[in-house]
Scaffold this motif. Structure first.
Motif, PDB file in Angstrom:
ATOM      1  N   HIS A  88       5.964   7.558  -7.713  1.00  0.00           N
ATOM      2  CA  HIS A  88       6.221   9.001  -7.813  1.00  0.00           C
ATOM      3  C   HIS A  88       5.233   9.827  -6.984  1.00  0.00           C
ATOM      4  O   HIS A  88       5.411  11.024  -6.835  1.00  0.00           O
ATOM      5  CB  HIS A  88       6.168   9.456  -9.283  1.00  0.00           C
ATOM      6  N   THR A  89       4.194   9.180  -6.485  1.00  0.00           N
ATOM      7  CA  THR A  89       3.159   9.934  -5.772  1.00  0.00           C
ATOM      8  C   THR A  89       3.501  10.312  -4.333  1.00  0.00           C
ATOM      9  O   THR A  89       3.130  11.402  -3.909  1.00  0.00           O
ATOM     10  CB  THR A  89       1.811   9.177  -5.798  1.00  0.00           C
ATOM     11  N   PRO A  90       4.194   9.476  -3.548  1.00  0.00           N
ATOM     12  CA  PRO A  90       4.438   9.904  -2.166  1.00  0.00           C
ATOM     13  C   PRO A  90       5.409  11.081  -2.086  1.00  0.00           C
ATOM     14  O   PRO A  90       6.375  11.153  -2.842  1.00  0.00           O
ATOM     15  CB  PRO A  90       5.074   8.684  -1.490  1.00  0.00           C
ATOM     16  N   GLU A 149       0.852  -1.196   0.000  1.00  0.00           N
ATOM     17  CA  GLU A 149       0.000   0.000   0.000  1.00  0.00           C
ATOM     18  C   GLU A 149       0.884   1.241   0.000  1.00  0.00           C
ATOM     19  O   GLU A 149       1.658   1.464   0.929  1.00  0.00           O
ATOM     20  CB  GLU A 149      -0.920   0.014   1.232  1.00  0.00           C
ATOM     21  N   MET A 150       0.750   2.061  -1.037  1.00  0.00           N
ATOM     22  CA  MET A 150       1.596   3.245  -1.197  1.00  0.00           C
ATOM     23  C   MET A 150       1.128   4.342  -0.238  1.00  0.00           C
ATOM     24  O   MET A 150      -0.039   4.735  -0.269  1.00  0.00           O
ATOM     25  CB  MET A 150       1.524   3.732  -2.638  1.00  0.00           C
ATOM     26  N   PRO A 151       2.011   4.849   0.623  1.00  0.00           N
ATOM     27  CA  PRO A 151       1.622   5.931   1.540  1.00  0.00           C
ATOM     28  C   PRO A 151       1.569   7.270   0.809  1.00  0.00           C
ATOM     29  O   PRO A 151       2.089   7.413  -0.302  1.00  0.00           O
ATOM     30  CB  PRO A 151       2.753   5.916   2.575  1.00  0.00           C
ATOM     31  N   LYS A 163      15.530   5.324  -5.092  1.00  0.00           N
ATOM     32  CA  LYS A 163      15.651   4.985  -6.513  1.00  0.00           C
ATOM     33  C   LYS A 163      14.690   3.858  -6.888  1.00  0.00           C
ATOM     34  O   LYS A 163      14.038   3.908  -7.932  1.00  0.00           O
ATOM     35  CB  LYS A 163      17.092   4.599  -6.848  1.00  0.00           C
ATOM     36  N   LEU A 164      14.595   2.847  -6.030  1.00  0.00           N
ATOM     37  CA  LEU A 164      13.684   1.727  -6.277  1.00  0.00           C
ATOM     38  C   LEU A 164      12.229   2.206  -6.241  1.00  0.00           C
ATOM     39  O   LEU A 164      11.431   1.854  -7.113  1.00  0.00           O
ATOM     40  CB  LEU A 164      13.929   0.660  -5.217  1.00  0.00           C
ATOM     41  N   LEU A 165      11.906   3.027  -5.250  1.00  0.00           N
ATOM     42  CA  LEU A 165      10.542   3.556  -5.106  1.00  0.00           C
ATOM     43  C   LEU A 165      10.123   4.354  -6.336  1.00  0.00           C
ATOM     44  O   LEU A 165       9.048   4.131  -6.887  1.00  0.00           O
ATOM     45  CB  LEU A 165      10.450   4.445  -3.866  1.00  0.00           C
ATOM     46  N   ARG A 166      10.963   5.300  -6.751  1.00  0.00           N
ATOM     47  CA  ARG A 166      10.601   6.181  -7.864  1.00  0.00           C
ATOM     48  C   ARG A 166      10.497   5.424  -9.187  1.00  0.00           C
ATOM     49  O   ARG A 166       9.820   5.871 -10.101  1.00  0.00           O
ATOM     50  CB  ARG A 166      11.597   7.340  -7.977  1.00  0.00           C
TER      51      ARG A 166
END
Length: 126
Positions: free
Chosen positions: A74-76, A44-46, A65-68
């Motif tokens: 790109h939303t958090p 679940e993306m915070p 880097k992994l998240l983006r």
């Protein structure tokens, strides 16, 4: 209600940040390192992430880097926490997609400022 993932290998930092963010009406989850944080983001993306840069297993920059690069990553809003004023490290984080940064140790006013200003800016854009 907004959600924030606090990522730091220090349980004390996570606890202090949790108390402040909950006072700002965030639902708070915690992770001890970048790998645990990425696993939680895949579930679940915070809305926001408070991210330490020095951690075992996967550091903050690797996580960022992994998240983006991940779908929806790109939303958090990501606030990067550093323990020293290392301009090179901050520049790498900004290039990797961090939204803001702050020095540790932080106080209530500083952390609140990073999250209430951001919320006000997003509300004015919407």
């Amino acid at each position: 209600m907004k959600s924030c993932l606090v990522v730091d290998d220090s349980s004390v930092v996570r606890k202090v940040a949790r108390r402040i963010l909950e006072d700002l009406d965030y639902i708070v989850d915690e992770a001890e390192d970048g790998q645990e944080a990425f696993d939680k983001c895949r579930q679940e993306m915070p809305d926001a992430i408070l991210l330490d840069w020095q951690m075992p297993v996967m550091n903050g920059l690797e996580f960022l880097k992994l998240l983006r690069g991940y779908v929806g990553g790109h939303t958090p809003r990501v606030v990067y926490m550093v323990t020293e004023n290392d301009i090179g490290q901050i520049a790498l984080a900004l290039k990797a997609g961090v939204d803001d940064y702050m020095m540790k140790p932080f106080d209530r006013d500083h952390l609140e400022g990073k999250f209430t200003v951001a919320a006000a800016e997003r509300a004015s854009v919407a």
